[in-house]
Design a protein around this motif. Structure first.
Motif, PDB file in Angstrom:
ATOM      1  N   MET A   1       0.838  -1.178   0.000  1.00  0.00           N
ATOM      2  CA  MET A   1       0.000   0.000   0.000  1.00  0.00           C
ATOM      3  C   MET A   1       0.887   1.247   0.000  1.00  0.00           C
ATOM      4  N   ASN A   2       0.612   2.152  -0.916  1.00  0.00           N
ATOM      5  CA  ASN A   2       1.350   3.405  -1.007  1.00  0.00           C
ATOM      6  C   ASN A   2       0.576   4.491  -0.280  1.00  0.00           C
ATOM      7  N   LEU A   3       1.271   5.197   0.621  1.00  0.00           N
ATOM      8  CA  LEU A   3       0.636   6.269   1.387  1.00  0.00           C
ATOM      9  C   LEU A   3       1.096   7.629   0.893  1.00  0.00           C
ATOM     10  N   CYS A   4       0.184   8.589   0.957  1.00  0.00           N
ATOM     11  CA  CYS A   4       0.470   9.962   0.571  1.00  0.00           C
ATOM     12  C   CYS A   4       1.571  10.524   1.466  1.00  0.00           C
ATOM     13  N   PRO A   5       2.611  11.116   0.879  1.00  0.00           N
ATOM     14  CA  PRO A   5       3.676  11.710   1.686  1.00  0.00           C
ATOM     15  C   PRO A   5       3.204  12.885   2.539  1.00  0.00           C
ATOM     16  N   LYS A   6       2.144  13.547   2.102  1.00  0.00           N
ATOM     17  CA  LYS A   6       1.671  14.742   2.796  1.00  0.00           C
ATOM     18  C   LYS A   6       0.663  14.417   3.891  1.00  0.00           C
ATOM     19  N   CYS A   7      -0.402  13.674   3.551  1.00  0.00           N
ATOM     20  CA  CYS A   7      -1.481  13.462   4.525  1.00  0.00           C
ATOM     21  C   CYS A   7      -1.595  12.009   4.986  1.00  0.00           C
ATOM     22  N   HIS A   8      -0.765  11.141   4.454  1.00  0.00           N
ATOM     23  CA  HIS A   8      -0.666   9.735   4.871  1.00  0.00           C
ATOM     24  C   HIS A   8      -1.919   8.907   4.591  1.00  0.00           C
ATOM     25  N   LYS A   9      -2.741   9.352   3.654  1.00  0.00           N
ATOM     26  CA  LYS A   9      -3.888   8.558   3.197  1.00  0.00           C
ATOM     27  C   LYS A   9      -3.396   7.638   2.077  1.00  0.00           C
ATOM     28  N   GLU A  10      -4.167   6.589   1.809  1.00  0.00           N
ATOM     29  CA  GLU A  10      -3.780   5.662   0.757  1.00  0.00           C
ATOM     30  C   GLU A  10      -3.900   6.333  -0.618  1.00  0.00           C
ATOM     31  N   LEU A  11      -2.874   6.176  -1.439  1.00  0.00           N
ATOM     32  CA  LEU A  11      -2.899   6.695  -2.799  1.00  0.00           C
ATOM     33  C   LEU A  11      -3.690   5.737  -3.685  1.00  0.00           C
ATOM     34  N   VAL A  12      -4.415   6.291  -4.640  1.00  0.00           N
ATOM     35  CA  VAL A  12      -5.210   5.478  -5.552  1.00  0.00           C
ATOM     36  C   VAL A  12      -4.609   5.549  -6.959  1.00  0.00           C
ATOM     37  N   LEU A  13      -4.798   4.478  -7.701  1.00  0.00           N
ATOM     38  CA  LEU A  13      -4.308   4.428  -9.071  1.00  0.00           C
ATOM     39  C   LEU A  13      -5.112   5.406  -9.924  1.00  0.00           C
ATOM     40  N   PHE A  14      -4.415   6.198 -10.715  1.00  0.00           N
ATOM     41  CA  PHE A  14      -5.032   7.193 -11.583  1.00  0.00           C
ATOM     42  C   PHE A  14      -4.420   7.008 -12.964  1.00  0.00           C
ATOM     43  N   THR A  15      -5.242   6.687 -13.949  1.00  0.00           N
ATOM     44  CA  THR A  15      -4.750   6.490 -15.312  1.00  0.00           C
ATOM     45  C   THR A  15      -5.077   7.731 -16.129  1.00  0.00           C
ATOM     46  N   TYR A  16      -4.049   8.288 -16.742  1.00  0.00           N
ATOM     47  CA  TYR A  16      -4.184   9.517 -17.519  1.00  0.00           C
ATOM     48  C   TYR A  16      -3.549   9.287 -18.888  1.00  0.00           C
ATOM     49  N   GLU A  17      -4.369   9.309 -19.927  1.00  0.00           N
ATOM     50  CA  GLU A  17      -3.880   9.106 -21.295  1.00  0.00           C
ATOM     51  C   GLU A  17      -3.029   7.842 -21.403  1.00  0.00           C
ATOM     52  N   GLY A  18      -3.444   6.785 -20.718  1.00  0.00           N
ATOM     53  CA  GLY A  18      -2.731   5.510 -20.766  1.00  0.00           C
ATOM     54  C   GLY A  18      -1.539   5.409 -19.844  1.00  0.00           C
ATOM     55  N   VAL A  19      -1.263   6.455 -19.078  1.00  0.00           N
ATOM     56  CA  VAL A  19      -0.125   6.470 -18.151  1.00  0.00           C
ATOM     57  C   VAL A  19      -0.666   6.306 -16.736  1.00  0.00           C
ATOM     58  N   GLU A  20      -0.096   5.363 -15.998  1.00  0.00           N
ATOM     59  CA  GLU A  20      -0.545   5.128 -14.627  1.00  0.00           C
ATOM     60  C   GLU A  20       0.298   5.919 -13.629  1.00  0.00           C
TER      61      GLU A  20
END
Length: 113
Positions: A1-20
């Protein structure tokens, strides 16, 4: 699980123009794995805007340069603050170990100006 460096919430996968990439739904920050930042910059950052209005995103505070406890979501090493394009006053956070980059949407908008 990857956590946000700033607020320590779980990061979610975001696909943008085929780039994850990873995004924090709490603070709207983005984690770009090694070389992904450059690929997304070539496409353009404007499309990273999602359900939030432009006003709320541009009004979000920049990432705090004095936050010394920000750690890489990939390898847990401390993130280093550096100036984008050396002569700019735009600051990003980078992991010197895995070369990932952390920033928020309002900073990305500043890069495209």
């Amino acid at each position: 699980m990857n956590l946000c460096p700033k607020c320590h919430k779980e990061l979610v996968l975001f696909t943008y123009e085929g780039v994850e990439l990873l995004k924090c739904s709490e603070c709207q920050g983005f984690w770009f794995k090694n070389e992904i930042f450059r690929r997304v910059k070539e496409i353009g950052f404007a499309g990273l805007q999602t359900e939030e209005s432009p006003e709320s995103l541009s009004a979000s505070p920049p990432l705090s340069p004095d936050n010394k406890e920000m750690c890489c979501p990939e390898c847990s090493q401390p993130l280093s603050l550096y100036n984008y394009a050396y002569s700019s006053d735009i600051q990003l956070h980078r992991c010197i170990t895995c070369k990932g980059i952390w920033t928020n949407y309002s900073t990305l908008v500043d890069i495209e100006r």
